[in-house]
Scaffold this motif. Structure first.
Motif, mmCIF file in Angstrom:
data_model
loop_
_atom_site.group_PDB
_atom_site.id
_atom_site.type_symbol
_atom_site.label_atom_id
_atom_site.label_comp_id
_atom_site.label_asym_id
_atom_site.label_seq_id
_atom_site.Cartn_x
_atom_site.Cartn_y
_atom_site.Cartn_z
ATOM 1 N N GLU A 133 -9.033 -3.613 5.063
ATOM 2 C CA GLU A 133 -9.187 -2.167 5.263
ATOM 3 C C GLU A 133 -7.863 -1.441 5.052
ATOM 4 O O GLU A 133 -6.825 -1.857 5.552
ATOM 5 C CB GLU A 133 -9.690 -1.926 6.679
ATOM 6 N N SER A 134 -7.920 -0.344 4.301
ATOM 7 C CA SER A 134 -6.763 0.529 4.113
ATOM 8 C C SER A 134 -7.146 1.918 4.599
ATOM 9 O O SER A 134 -8.248 2.402 4.311
ATOM 10 C CB SER A 134 -6.346 0.583 2.638
ATOM 11 N N SER A 135 -6.249 2.558 5.330
ATOM 12 C CA SER A 135 -6.593 3.846 5.935
ATOM 13 C C SER A 135 -5.355 4.718 6.083
ATOM 14 O O SER A 135 -4.224 4.223 6.056
ATOM 15 C CB SER A 135 -7.245 3.613 7.309
ATOM 16 N N ARG A 136 -5.591 6.006 6.227
ATOM 17 C CA ARG A 136 -4.500 6.943 6.501
ATOM 18 C C ARG A 136 -4.928 7.923 7.575
ATOM 19 O O ARG A 136 -6.127 8.227 7.732
ATOM 20 C CB ARG A 136 -4.086 7.706 5.238
ATOM 21 N N ALA A 137 -3.958 8.423 8.305
ATOM 22 C CA ALA A 137 -4.233 9.395 9.358
ATOM 23 C C ALA A 137 -4.350 10.789 8.748
ATOM 24 O O ALA A 137 -3.613 11.141 7.827
ATOM 25 C CB ALA A 137 -3.116 9.362 10.396
ATOM 26 N N GLY A 147 -8.147 12.700 12.657
ATOM 27 C CA GLY A 147 -9.041 11.589 12.339
ATOM 28 C C GLY A 147 -8.401 10.661 11.323
ATOM 29 O O GLY A 147 -7.184 10.684 11.103
ATOM 30 N N PHE A 148 -9.252 9.847 10.695
ATOM 31 C CA PHE A 148 -8.783 8.875 9.718
ATOM 32 C C PHE A 148 -9.742 8.861 8.526
ATOM 33 O O PHE A 148 -10.925 9.168 8.670
ATOM 34 C CB PHE A 148 -8.740 7.459 10.309
ATOM 35 N N GLU A 149 -9.220 8.495 7.374
ATOM 36 C CA GLU A 149 -10.077 8.230 6.223
ATOM 37 C C GLU A 149 -9.537 7.014 5.495
ATOM 38 O O GLU A 149 -8.320 6.773 5.477
ATOM 39 C CB GLU A 149 -10.148 9.431 5.282
#
Length: 299
Positions: A133-137, A147-149
């Motif tokens: 999983e890769s995510s950013r704030a 939130g996050f996506e």
């Protein structure tokens, strides 16, 4: 007086006409912009819906707000709506290790971006999948976390392949260490990367000393360059190697070594590696000892 009134009326009519033209132009541009926005929205919606990786948006607490079909499939749901409904109250219920999920969210919040974080999910349809999983704030203008996506890749097959390779290597080492002959393993360029427990007894070198081209230090100086050249040639041409040469161990002891190597095909990406059983025997007396010219390397 009448002329002034008529002149004023003409000016009003001209301004009215100009305003209508401006209004028509604004409406035309607005319609064009609306069409462009809809086209862009359709484009990105199509990407979102048909992406091979899962895509999502999360609340600051980690609750799923949006999810695409690929994400739903990864978690074992029939549709994104099913996923959103099922995880609405407990967003961690699909994760095999909820504490690791909480750790992931803390890391993203603290660092703003995280990439390829691995975890396991319990599929709604049964079984466990590995994900990366890769995510950013997402933050507001004031820096507040909104939130996050991010995206999710199903790496279950890759994990299975890694585990199968690991088990295969463990079996190989177990068999190699039980072998009565010395065995060494090289990388695709022919550099030694592994020796079994019997090998040091034959070469008089530790496994660490034999790494790379280190094993050649045990080859008799009169034969060292020729043996190494033949070895490199056969490795480059990906063909079996057989050589008989003298080894010099501690206190000047000489032994005759019989080396055979063959390609060990592991995977197309890594290319072939080479495994070589090697046997040593005490060197014969000087009268019976072969000359360097009689020692041979054969394909």
């Amino acid at each position: 007086m009448i002329d002034d009134f008529n002149s004023m009326l003409v000016q009003i009519q001209e301004r009215d006409t100009s305003l209508r033209r401006m209004n028509d132009e604004l409406e035309r541009r607005a319609k064009e912009r609306t069409v462009q926005l809809r086209a862009a929205e359709d484009k990105y919606r199509n990407i979102f819906e048909n992406a091979v990786e899962g895509i999502y948006q999360l609340s600051p607490e980690g609750r799923f707000l949006t999810a695409n079909p690929a994400l739903a499939r990864t978690f074992g749901f029939d549709s994104p709506d099913d996923l959103l409904r099922s995880l609405a109250n407990d967003p961690f219920s699909s994760f095999l290790e909820p504490d690791r999920r909480r750790e992931f969210l803390k890391l993203v919040a603290a660092n703003d971006v995280i990439r390829s974080f691995q975890s396991r999910v319990c599929r709604q349809s049964g079984g466990v999948s590995w994900i990366a999983e890769s995510s950013r704030a997402i933050r507001g203008a004031d820096g507040r976390l909104l939130g996050f996506e991010g995206s999710v890749a199903d790496i279950t097959e890759r994990k299975r392949a890694e585990e199968a390779l690991r088990a295969s290597e463990e079996r190989f080492r177990s068999l190699a260490d039980a072998s009565p002959v010395g065995i060494f393993l090289t990388d695709r360029s022919g550099l030694c990367v592994y020796t079994n427990t019997r090998y040091p007894d034959i070469f008089g070198l530790t496994g660490e000393e034999s790494m790379g081209d280190g094993w050649t230090r045990a080859v008799h100086p009169e034969e060292r360059s020729g043996i190494l050249a033949a070895w490199r040639r056969d490795i480059a041409e990906r063909r079996p190697h057989h050589s008989i040469f003298r080894l010099v161990k501690g206190a000047g002891e000489e032994r005759v070594n019989n080396d055979r190597a063959a390609a060990l095909l592991q995977c197309a990406a890594a290319g072939p590696r080479f495994v070589a059983p090697t046997e040593g025997s005490p060197a014969p007396s000087l009268a019976a000892q072969p000359s360097p010219a009689s020692l041979r390397t054969t394909p």
